[in-house]
Design a protein around this motif. Structure first.
Motif, PDB file in Angstrom:
ATOM      1  N   GLY A 183      43.186  -2.148 110.087  1.00  0.00           N
ATOM      2  CA  GLY A 183      42.853  -1.697 111.425  1.00  0.00           C
ATOM      3  C   GLY A 183      42.889  -0.189 111.542  1.00  0.00           C
ATOM      4  N   TYR A 184      42.441   0.300 112.659  1.00  0.00           N
ATOM      5  CA  TYR A 184      42.319   1.730 112.899  1.00  0.00           C
ATOM      6  C   TYR A 184      41.983   1.876 114.368  1.00  0.00           C
ATOM      7  N   TYR A 185      42.036   3.088 114.841  1.00  0.00           N
ATOM      8  CA  TYR A 185      41.638   3.379 116.210  1.00  0.00           C
ATOM      9  C   TYR A 185      40.450   4.334 116.197  1.00  0.00           C
ATOM     10  N   GLU A 186      39.555   4.153 117.142  1.00  0.00           N
ATOM     11  CA  GLU A 186      38.493   5.128 117.389  1.00  0.00           C
ATOM     12  C   GLU A 186      38.362   5.321 118.890  1.00  0.00           C
ATOM     13  N   ASN A 187      38.328   6.562 119.324  1.00  0.00           N
ATOM     14  CA  ASN A 187      38.069   6.894 120.719  1.00  0.00           C
ATOM     15  C   ASN A 187      36.763   7.664 120.791  1.00  0.00           C
ATOM     16  N   ILE A 188      35.910   7.314 121.724  1.00  0.00           N
ATOM     17  CA  ILE A 188      34.670   8.067 121.926  1.00  0.00           C
ATOM     18  C   ILE A 188      34.564   8.468 123.382  1.00  0.00           C
ATOM     19  N   PHE A 189      33.879   9.575 123.603  1.00  0.00           N
ATOM     20  CA  PHE A 189      33.827  10.225 124.915  1.00  0.00           C
ATOM     21  C   PHE A 189      32.398  10.650 125.189  1.00  0.00           C
ATOM     22  N   TYR A 190      32.009  10.537 126.449  1.00  0.00           N
ATOM     23  CA  TYR A 190      30.689  10.994 126.866  1.00  0.00           C
ATOM     24  C   TYR A 190      30.811  11.603 128.252  1.00  0.00           C
ATOM     25  N   ALA A 191      30.178  12.716 128.467  1.00  0.00           N
ATOM     26  CA  ALA A 191      30.140  13.299 129.805  1.00  0.00           C
ATOM     27  C   ALA A 191      28.777  13.907 130.046  1.00  0.00           C
ATOM     28  N   TYR A 192      28.306  13.773 131.265  1.00  0.00           N
ATOM     29  CA  TYR A 192      27.024  14.368 131.646  1.00  0.00           C
ATOM     30  C   TYR A 192      27.291  15.477 132.642  1.00  0.00           C
ATOM     31  N   VAL A 220      43.001  -0.865 131.101  1.00  0.00           N
ATOM     32  CA  VAL A 220      44.108  -1.798 131.283  1.00  0.00           C
ATOM     33  C   VAL A 220      45.141  -1.704 130.168  1.00  0.00           C
ATOM     34  N   ASP A 221      44.692  -1.632 128.907  1.00  0.00           N
ATOM     35  CA  ASP A 221      45.664  -1.630 127.809  1.00  0.00           C
ATOM     36  C   ASP A 221      46.071  -0.227 127.377  1.00  0.00           C
ATOM     37  N   ARG A 222      45.607   0.792 128.111  1.00  0.00           N
ATOM     38  CA  ARG A 222      45.914   2.189 127.757  1.00  0.00           C
ATOM     39  C   ARG A 222      45.583   2.442 126.277  1.00  0.00           C
ATOM     40  N   GLY A 223      44.426   1.958 125.845  1.00  0.00           N
ATOM     41  CA  GLY A 223      44.060   2.020 124.430  1.00  0.00           C
ATOM     42  C   GLY A 223      43.935   3.417 123.878  1.00  0.00           C
ATOM     43  N   HIS A 224      43.473   4.375 124.705  1.00  0.00           N
ATOM     44  CA  HIS A 224      43.355   5.751 124.208  1.00  0.00           C
ATOM     45  C   HIS A 224      44.728   6.345 123.933  1.00  0.00           C
ATOM     46  N   ARG A 225      45.683   6.084 124.868  1.00  0.00           N
ATOM     47  CA  ARG A 225      47.035   6.605 124.672  1.00  0.00           C
ATOM     48  C   ARG A 225      47.697   5.949 123.464  1.00  0.00           C
ATOM     49  N   GLN A 226      47.452   4.657 123.270  1.00  0.00           N
ATOM     50  CA  GLN A 226      48.012   3.984 122.104  1.00  0.00           C
ATOM     51  C   GLN A 226      47.463   4.575 120.815  1.00  0.00           C
ATOM     52  N   ALA A 227      46.193   4.960 120.827  1.00  0.00           N
ATOM     53  CA  ALA A 227      45.615   5.590 119.637  1.00  0.00           C
ATOM     54  C   ALA A 227      46.323   6.905 119.329  1.00  0.00           C
ATOM     55  N   ILE A 228      46.527   7.709 120.352  1.00  0.00           N
ATOM     56  CA  ILE A 228      47.185   9.001 120.164  1.00  0.00           C
ATOM     57  C   ILE A 228      48.590   8.820 119.602  1.00  0.00           C
ATOM     58  N   SER A 230      49.785   6.201 117.874  1.00  0.00           N
ATOM     59  CA  SER A 230      49.869   5.221 116.797  1.00  0.00           C
ATOM     60  C   SER A 230      50.780   5.713 115.675  1.00  0.00           C
ATOM     61  N   ALA A 231      51.745   4.877 115.306  1.00  0.00           N
ATOM     62  CA  ALA A 231      52.640   5.213 114.200  1.00  0.00           C
ATOM     63  C   ALA A 231      51.985   4.946 112.854  1.00  0.00           C
ATOM     64  N   SER A 232      50.890   4.190 112.829  1.00  0.00           N
ATOM     65  CA  SER A 232      50.226   3.845 111.572  1.00  0.00           C
ATOM     66  C   SER A 232      49.272   4.929 111.095  1.00  0.00           C
ATOM     67  N   ALA A 233      48.668   5.641 112.031  1.00  0.00           N
ATOM     68  CA  ALA A 233      47.689   6.661 111.657  1.00  0.00           C
ATOM     69  C   ALA A 233      48.365   7.848 110.982  1.00  0.00           C
ATOM     70  N   ARG A 234      47.701   8.414 109.997  1.00  0.00           N
ATOM     71  CA  ARG A 234      48.208   9.588 109.290  1.00  0.00           C
ATOM     72  C   ARG A 234      47.190  10.724 109.235  1.00  0.00           C
ATOM     73  N   GLU A 235      45.910  10.371 109.431  1.00  0.00           N
ATOM     74  CA  GLU A 235      44.849  11.376 109.360  1.00  0.00           C
ATOM     75  C   GLU A 235      43.883  11.183 110.519  1.00  0.00           C
ATOM     76  N   ILE A 236      43.115  12.223 110.789  1.00  0.00           N
ATOM     77  CA  ILE A 236      42.169  12.157 111.894  1.00  0.00           C
ATOM     78  C   ILE A 236      40.860  12.825 111.509  1.00  0.00           C
ATOM     79  N   GLY A 237      39.789  12.257 112.025  1.00  0.00           N
ATOM     80  CA  GLY A 237      38.471  12.868 111.885  1.00  0.00           C
ATOM     81  C   GLY A 237      37.900  13.109 113.265  1.00  0.00           C
ATOM     82  N   LEU A 238      37.345  14.273 113.485  1.00  0.00           N
ATOM     83  CA  LEU A 238      36.836  14.650 114.798  1.00  0.00           C
ATOM     84  C   LEU A 238      35.399  15.128 114.680  1.00  0.00           C
ATOM     85  N   GLY A 239      34.584  14.732 115.639  1.00  0.00           N
ATOM     86  CA  GLY A 239      33.200  15.183 115.668  1.00  0.00           C
ATOM     87  C   GLY A 239      32.717  15.273 117.094  1.00  0.00           C
TER      88      GLY A 239
END
Length: 260
Positions: A183-192, A220-228, A230-239
């Protein structure tokens, strides 16, 4: 600061509409803020603990905005409770305590757990996320793909960069990244630019984006905050990618993962 306050005010005053899609083994939540044209999307699989990454793929060449995102994420990981207090979060769950406000869950999904022992794991300090060139390449290509097609989605919207409908882990693998966690987390964002061009899209401030992800209002599950956190994640990729220089959609991808 005035722009940040204006954006925050717009965010909180906006009408919210949530689109929730669920599939086997994954949770996906899409949120739209109508008056700002802001979308936040979180994709997550169940995570298992991972060892620290040992292979070095290079840092990539992050822009100043993306490196600021990583810095803000790591600040929150270092002191989750201080970040929650800074943003005015309150854990109002039954048995809630001021020391566990990072587990605020007013929508009642209980994804942070219901006991102080469970909450303590979330508010504990986490190691900083290292930049990873392969993850960043995947995140950047996905941001470009979404911008070119005009679609906010976790699955690749075209075959321009990866096979159509490639999931995040498949894009990571295509760049040579070997997942060491289930598993892994991904957050995506869009703004106009907003209804009627109320503000230029390039004026969206990087700290505001991070704050929106951490507060996660309406998710509801605060998924973005959980991603931030996460104790399992060690690396991040940003674009990130903006369709044009001004008054146009802006996309961002944040991929959290770990490898041997």
């Amino acid at each position: 600061m005035a722009m940040a306050r204006a954006l925050a005010a717009l965010m909180h005053e906006s009408r919210l509409k949530n689109f929730i899609a669920a599939g086997v083994g994954r949770r996906e939540v899409v949120q739209r803020y109508f008056s700002t044209g802001l979308f936040l999307v979180s994709w997550a699989l169940a995570l298992t603990p991972a060892h620290a990454a040992t292979r070095y793929d290079g840092d990539g060449v992050p822009t100043a905005r993306l490196e600021q995102q990583r810095w803000l994420i790591n600040r929150a990981r270092f002191a989750p409770e201080r970040e929650a207090d800074r943003l005015g979060l309150t854990n109002s769950s039954s048995g809630g305590h001021p020391n566990y406000d990072a587990c605020e869950d007013t929508d009642g999904a209980n994804d942070f757990g219901t006991t102080t022992n469970q909450w303590a794991a979330w508010v504990a300090s986490k190691p900083p996320l290292a930049p990873n060139a392969r993850l960043s390449q995947a995140a950047q290509k996905h941001s470009q793909d979404m911008a070119e097609v005009g679609l906010l989605t976790h699955d690749s919207p075209s075959s321009n960069y990866y096979p159509l409908n490639s999931a995040p882990y498949q894009r990571h693998a295509a760049e040579g990244y070997t997942n060491a966690i289930v598993g892994y987390y991904e957050n995506i964002f869009y703004a106009y630019a907003g209804d009627g061009g109320s503000y230029p899209s390039n004026a969206i401030l990087s700290p505001d984006i991070h704050d929106w992800f951490f507060v996660d209002a309406g998710i509801v599950d605060r998924g973005h905050r959980q991603a931030i956190l996460s104790a399992s994640a060690r690396e991040i990729g940003l674009g990130h990618q903006q369709v044009q220089a001004f008054e146009s959609p802006y996309y961002m991808t944040r991929d959290y993962d770990a490898q041997d």
